[in-house]
Design a protein around this motif. Sequence first.
Motif, PDB file in Angstrom:
ATOM      1  N   GLU A 167     -13.214   1.558   2.119  1.00 15.33           N
ATOM      2  CA  GLU A 167     -12.108   2.500   1.902  1.00 15.33           C
ATOM      3  C   GLU A 167     -10.789   1.825   2.250  1.00 15.33           C
ATOM      4  N   ILE A 168      -9.754   2.156   1.470  1.00 17.51           N
ATOM      5  CA  ILE A 168      -8.405   1.652   1.722  1.00 17.51           C
ATOM      6  C   ILE A 168      -7.460   2.840   1.817  1.00 17.51           C
ATOM      7  N   VAL A 169      -6.673   2.859   2.890  1.00 14.07           N
ATOM      8  CA  VAL A 169      -5.718   3.941   3.124  1.00 14.07           C
ATOM      9  C   VAL A 169      -4.318   3.338   3.206  1.00 14.07           C
TER      10      VAL A 169
ATOM     11  N   GLY B 249      -0.446   4.646   3.993  1.00 15.08           N
ATOM     12  CA  GLY B 249       0.220   5.844   4.484  1.00 15.08           C
ATOM     13  C   GLY B 249      -0.837   6.833   4.944  1.00 15.08           C
ATOM     14  N   GLU B 250      -0.790   8.009   4.413  1.00 15.90           N
ATOM     15  CA  GLU B 250      -1.788   9.028   4.760  1.00 15.90           C
ATOM     16  C   GLU B 250      -2.705   9.326   3.578  1.00 15.90           C
ATOM     17  N   ARG B 251      -2.681   8.436   2.564  1.00 15.68           N
ATOM     18  CA  ARG B 251      -3.489   8.681   1.367  1.00 15.68           C
ATOM     19  C   ARG B 251      -4.623   7.674   1.258  1.00 15.68           C
ATOM     20  N   VAL B 252      -5.804   8.139   0.928  1.00 15.16           N
ATOM     21  CA  VAL B 252      -6.901   7.251   0.543  1.00 15.16           C
ATOM     22  C   VAL B 252      -6.637   6.815  -0.893  1.00 15.16           C
ATOM     23  N   VAL B 253      -6.430   5.519  -1.097  1.00 12.37           N
ATOM     24  CA  VAL B 253      -6.042   5.020  -2.420  1.00 12.37           C
ATOM     25  C   VAL B 253      -7.181   4.258  -3.101  1.00 12.37           C
ATOM     26  N   THR B 254      -8.360   4.302  -2.520  1.00 16.74           N
ATOM     27  CA  THR B 254      -9.496   3.505  -3.004  1.00 16.74           C
ATOM     28  C   THR B 254      -9.691   3.615  -4.500  1.00 16.74           C
ATOM     29  N   ASP B 255      -9.546   4.811  -5.063  1.00 13.79           N
ATOM     30  CA  ASP B 255      -9.829   5.025  -6.479  1.00 13.79           C
ATOM     31  C   ASP B 255      -8.568   5.203  -7.320  1.00 13.79           C
ATOM     32  N   LEU B 256      -7.389   4.940  -6.737  1.00 17.42           N
ATOM     33  CA  LEU B 256      -6.143   5.111  -7.487  1.00 17.42           C
ATOM     34  C   LEU B 256      -5.788   3.854  -8.262  1.00 17.42           C
ATOM     35  N   ASP B 257      -5.090   4.031  -9.388  1.00 18.78           N
ATOM     36  CA  ASP B 257      -4.572   2.898 -10.153  1.00 18.78           C
ATOM     37  C   ASP B 257      -3.469   2.208  -9.359  1.00 18.78           C
ATOM     38  N   PRO B 258      -3.200   0.912  -9.650  1.00 14.67           N
ATOM     39  CA  PRO B 258      -2.141   0.198  -8.932  1.00 14.67           C
ATOM     40  C   PRO B 258      -0.794   0.920  -8.962  1.00 14.67           C
TER      41      PRO B 258
END
Length: 366
Positions: free
Chosen positions: A59-61, A63-72
């Motif tokens: 998992e990658i966070v 700020g306060e958002r989990v960005v694991t599945d977000l686009d760049p």
Amino acid sequence: MAEVVLKDVMKAYGAVHAVKDVSFTVEHGEFVALVGPSGCGKTTTLNLIAGLIPLTDGEIVIGERVVTDLDPKDRDIAMVFQNYALYPNKTVFNNLAFPLQMRKQSREAIDKKVRDAAKVLDITHLLDRRPRELSGGQQQRVALGRALVRDPAVFLMDEPLSNLDAKLRVQMRSEIKRFHHNLNATIIYVTHDQLEAVTMADKMAVMHGGCLQQYDTPANVFANPINTFVASFVGSPAMSLIPVDVATEGGGTVLRGASGWTLPLSAINARKAQGSSNGKAVLGARHSTLKLHRTALPGAVPGKVYSVEPTGDVTFAQIIVDAEVVNISLDPSVVIQPDEAVWIEFDQDRMHLFDGQTTMALKAAE
């Protein structure tokens, strides 16, 4: 700016793990360098943070958002690449403006952000030029500026100085360090040059074989390397390492070299050596902690001069001890010759001992 947290991050290509169970936290406003030899996984880790390649696990966070599945584009990051990636037919102004134009910001907002970034990086006088008209250092500033105008939560930099000559690299190290200081920016910076990491970063993540070896301040990594890999990688010249046996002699604990010499240990070093898992250890020492003698002294280790490198204010000598190269720094007034027999004195308070089997630093038992 934002905090970045990696939790058990993994990237596998079939049975090959490019990154394996990497976990660390980059605090708000910190400059963290990912450092290690080619193929160690540092650039893959950066690309995972950026979202350029998908995670296998973890998992990658940001700020306060989990960005694991977000686009760049949705991670609020900006990247500075090794090759600058500037548009050759656009002016510097338009290179800086391009990411803002893609966000469909107003012309007035774009003009203000571009000129503010140019002022910070001292490239206002270059705004009408094209990349081919710029020096390498100026192109690097433009690449930084293009990242800066986006006002990201995190700056990701992938070996941005590797294409510059040695003198310009030193200058740009200072520029990037000042950039970080002025903006209080969160920066994750990939480099194979441990000197860049030591001189620029608040913390360094030393990687090898896809695994995180040590994560700490440069001063602590240098002073207290966790294993022989970190010891040999961080520092210039590298820490000298000599395989030895742990033995008992005269009622005390000693180190015995392959050629038969013995080195009596202080009480604390004896306790460290006694913690060896297999009766073998690796003796480590930085060049500045060693003393050179031309005659045998109690506790001094025999060796032979291999080469001598005068550098002006200091002379570096390479001494062969049991087929291993030991680096030592000398006053320029000391004159020694290749093949000369010498003896090396170790500072018991600043020597390092590592387990001969696990390669991990040995600790003194309480």
